[in-house]
Scaffold this motif. Sequence first.
Motif, PDB file in Angstrom:
ATOM      1  N   THR A  85      39.169  36.199  37.132  1.00 53.19           N
ATOM      2  CA  THR A  85      37.866  36.835  36.892  1.00 53.19           C
ATOM      3  C   THR A  85      36.917  35.839  36.247  1.00 53.19           C
ATOM      4  O   THR A  85      37.350  34.935  35.521  1.00 53.19           O
ATOM      5  CB  THR A  85      38.006  38.080  35.980  1.00 53.19           C
ATOM      6  OG1 THR A  85      36.733  38.748  35.910  1.00 53.19           O
ATOM      7  CG2 THR A  85      38.447  37.725  34.557  1.00 53.19           C
ATOM      8  N   GLN A 117      40.049  39.535  48.178  1.00 51.01           N
ATOM      9  CA  GLN A 117      39.233  40.721  47.914  1.00 51.01           C
ATOM     10  C   GLN A 117      38.421  40.401  46.663  1.00 51.01           C
ATOM     11  O   GLN A 117      38.987  40.022  45.627  1.00 51.01           O
ATOM     12  CB  GLN A 117      40.139  41.929  47.676  1.00 51.01           C
ATOM     13  CG  GLN A 117      39.366  43.223  47.380  1.00 51.01           C
ATOM     14  CD  GLN A 117      40.184  44.209  46.556  1.00 51.01           C
ATOM     15  OE1 GLN A 117      41.315  43.911  46.161  1.00 51.01           O
ATOM     16  NE2 GLN A 117      39.618  45.368  46.276  1.00 51.01           N
ATOM     17  N   MET A 132      35.866  41.765  43.872  1.00 54.60           N
ATOM     18  CA  MET A 132      35.316  42.974  43.253  1.00 54.60           C
ATOM     19  C   MET A 132      34.111  42.620  42.392  1.00 54.60           C
ATOM     20  O   MET A 132      34.140  41.624  41.661  1.00 54.60           O
ATOM     21  CB  MET A 132      36.372  43.626  42.358  1.00 54.60           C
ATOM     22  CG  MET A 132      37.588  44.111  43.112  1.00 54.60           C
ATOM     23  SD  MET A 132      38.719  45.043  42.020  1.00 54.60           S
ATOM     24  CE  MET A 132      39.684  43.697  41.323  1.00 54.60           C
ATOM     25  N   HIS A 133      33.083  43.460  42.449  1.00 51.71           N
ATOM     26  CA  HIS A 133      31.873  43.279  41.651  1.00 51.71           C
ATOM     27  C   HIS A 133      31.677  44.491  40.757  1.00 51.71           C
ATOM     28  O   HIS A 133      32.365  45.502  40.889  1.00 51.71           O
ATOM     29  CB  HIS A 133      30.671  43.097  42.577  1.00 51.71           C
ATOM     30  CG  HIS A 133      30.835  41.967  43.546  1.00 51.71           C
ATOM     31  ND1 HIS A 133      31.538  42.105  44.735  1.00 51.71           N
ATOM     32  CD2 HIS A 133      30.437  40.676  43.490  1.00 51.71           C
ATOM     33  CE1 HIS A 133      31.543  40.938  45.363  1.00 51.71           C
ATOM     34  NE2 HIS A 133      30.887  40.051  44.633  1.00 51.71           N
ATOM     35  N   LYS A 134      30.671  44.399  39.860  1.00 51.84           N
ATOM     36  CA  LYS A 134      30.403  45.520  38.962  1.00 51.84           C
ATOM     37  C   LYS A 134      29.849  46.719  39.713  1.00 51.84           C
ATOM     38  O   LYS A 134      30.138  47.856  39.379  1.00 51.84           O
ATOM     39  CB  LYS A 134      29.366  45.108  37.904  1.00 51.84           C
ATOM     40  CG  LYS A 134      29.877  44.170  36.840  1.00 51.84           C
ATOM     41  CD  LYS A 134      28.738  43.831  35.872  1.00 51.84           C
ATOM     42  CE  LYS A 134      29.192  42.857  34.805  1.00 51.84           C
ATOM     43  NZ  LYS A 134      28.059  42.400  33.969  1.00 51.84           N
ATOM     44  N   LEU A 187      32.604  38.680  38.771  1.00 56.20           N
ATOM     45  CA  LEU A 187      33.506  39.085  39.851  1.00 56.20           C
ATOM     46  C   LEU A 187      34.950  38.924  39.417  1.00 56.20           C
ATOM     47  O   LEU A 187      35.266  38.163  38.494  1.00 56.20           O
ATOM     48  CB  LEU A 187      33.234  38.286  41.133  1.00 56.20           C
ATOM     49  CG  LEU A 187      33.398  36.760  41.114  1.00 56.20           C
ATOM     50  CD1 LEU A 187      34.852  36.336  41.285  1.00 56.20           C
ATOM     51  CD2 LEU A 187      32.574  36.157  42.261  1.00 56.20           C
ATOM     52  N   THR A 188      35.815  39.673  40.089  1.00 54.92           N
ATOM     53  CA  THR A 188      37.257  39.463  40.016  1.00 54.92           C
ATOM     54  C   THR A 188      37.732  39.263  41.445  1.00 54.92           C
ATOM     55  O   THR A 188      37.382  40.050  42.327  1.00 54.92           O
ATOM     56  CB  THR A 188      37.975  40.678  39.396  1.00 54.92           C
ATOM     57  OG1 THR A 188      37.558  40.822  38.036  1.00 54.92           O
ATOM     58  CG2 THR A 188      39.484  40.492  39.437  1.00 54.92           C
ATOM     59  N   ASP A 226      32.992  45.939  46.770  1.00 47.44           N
ATOM     60  CA  ASP A 226      33.918  44.855  47.121  1.00 47.44           C
ATOM     61  C   ASP A 226      33.456  44.104  48.361  1.00 47.44           C
ATOM     62  O   ASP A 226      32.828  44.676  49.248  1.00 47.44           O
ATOM     63  CB  ASP A 226      35.313  45.418  47.439  1.00 47.44           C
ATOM     64  CG  ASP A 226      35.977  46.073  46.232  1.00 47.44           C
ATOM     65  OD1 ASP A 226      35.376  46.066  45.139  1.00 47.44           O
ATOM     66  OD2 ASP A 226      37.086  46.586  46.406  1.00 47.44           O
ATOM     67  N   ARG A 277      38.733  45.430  37.555  1.00 42.68           N
ATOM     68  CA  ARG A 277      37.347  45.473  38.067  1.00 42.68           C
ATOM     69  C   ARG A 277      36.351  45.088  36.978  1.00 42.68           C
ATOM     70  O   ARG A 277      36.408  45.606  35.865  1.00 42.68           O
ATOM     71  CB  ARG A 277      37.018  46.871  38.597  1.00 42.68           C
ATOM     72  CG  ARG A 277      35.572  46.967  39.133  1.00 42.68           C
ATOM     73  CD  ARG A 277      35.309  48.264  39.880  1.00 42.68           C
ATOM     74  NE  ARG A 277      36.156  48.397  41.049  1.00 42.68           N
ATOM     75  CZ  ARG A 277      35.929  47.769  42.210  1.00 42.68           C
ATOM     76  NH1 ARG A 277      34.871  46.986  42.358  1.00 42.68           N
ATOM     77  NH2 ARG A 277      36.753  47.929  43.214  1.00 42.68           N
ATOM     78  N   PRO A 278      35.410  44.163  37.270  1.00 44.73           N
ATOM     79  CA  PRO A 278      34.387  43.806  36.275  1.00 44.73           C
ATOM     80  C   PRO A 278      33.476  44.993  35.995  1.00 44.73           C
ATOM     81  O   PRO A 278      33.125  45.741  36.916  1.00 44.73           O
ATOM     82  CB  PRO A 278      33.608  42.667  36.942  1.00 44.73           C
ATOM     83  CG  PRO A 278      33.927  42.728  38.389  1.00 44.73           C
ATOM     84  CD  PRO A 278      35.254  43.416  38.531  1.00 44.73           C
TER      85      PRO A 278
END
Lengths: 153, 153
Positions: free
Chosen positions: A83, A117, A119-121, A99-100, A4, B91-92
């Motif tokens: 997302t 915030q 979030m990535h894989k 991303l989300t 994140d 989350r991705p």
Amino acid sequence: MSADLSISRLIKAPPAAVWRAWAEAEHFDKWWIPHPMECRSVRHDVRPGGGFETLMREGNGEWQPHLEGCFLEAVPEQRLVFTTQLAEGWRPIEPWLALTAVMSFTPEDGGTRYSAQVMHKTPEDAAMHAEMGFEQGWGTVIDQLGVLAPTLT
Amino acid sequence: MSADLSISRLIKAPPAAVWRAWAEAEHFDKWWIPHPMECRSVRHDVRPGGGFETLMREGNGEWQPHLEGCFLEAVPEQRLVFTTQLAEGWRPIEPWLALTAVMSFTPEDGGTRYSAQVMHKTPEDAAMHAEMGFEQGWGTVIDQLGVLAPTLT
């Protein structure tokens, strides 16, 4: 190492105004991309499953794709989530950056604590996004949001 | 050429029973994977943003990953949507097959018209999923659902 990235600013406008700057495309286009680049929303349907798509233009150049995504949550004046893994109507897409993003709008000191915030894989994807200039890019446009939002009260 | 695949069956049980077979993990595990393979739900949080994760096992073998995703919509007895592009909490993730599935539960002839529309990124992905046996795989488990659901009324 986290997957994140996050950024937070205190904006001198109430949550209702910061929300309007996000939810209404005519206002959103004024701050979402660092000036002097221009932004144009081609979809901005702020509801779960609604499409989110922006173009960008530098100088008098052609309009180019900027971002495509789908809104996941939209709680007015409180919380917004989108997302890039999905497009309008939940269709899966192949994003250039997966991303989300979770944005929260919290009353603080007569203004709004605006937090994003992202979030990535994987932690590696987050590190790549950080190197691409997340802090500066998202920081610059939040500053632009901070200038615009007080005019919307 | 479409990026979607779909399948539909008339199930001899009311929407409430078909919904229970989907929404309650103890029932869901009994039909989601073609017999005699076994299914175990490790997450089955049927609400927007809730996680969805199943394992599978053949004979007395090890439990293997089957599917991971996130629920996007959950309207009891009417409509359920999940995607493999996201995991719990939006989350991705990197799925082995990117899809969004929209299930609808419609009263028909005293039973339920159960329809699943499966969206892919591209027509090529849909064609690949068709070749992998979408029709047979989803068809087999809908038959299993059709046997189970009438026992839940």
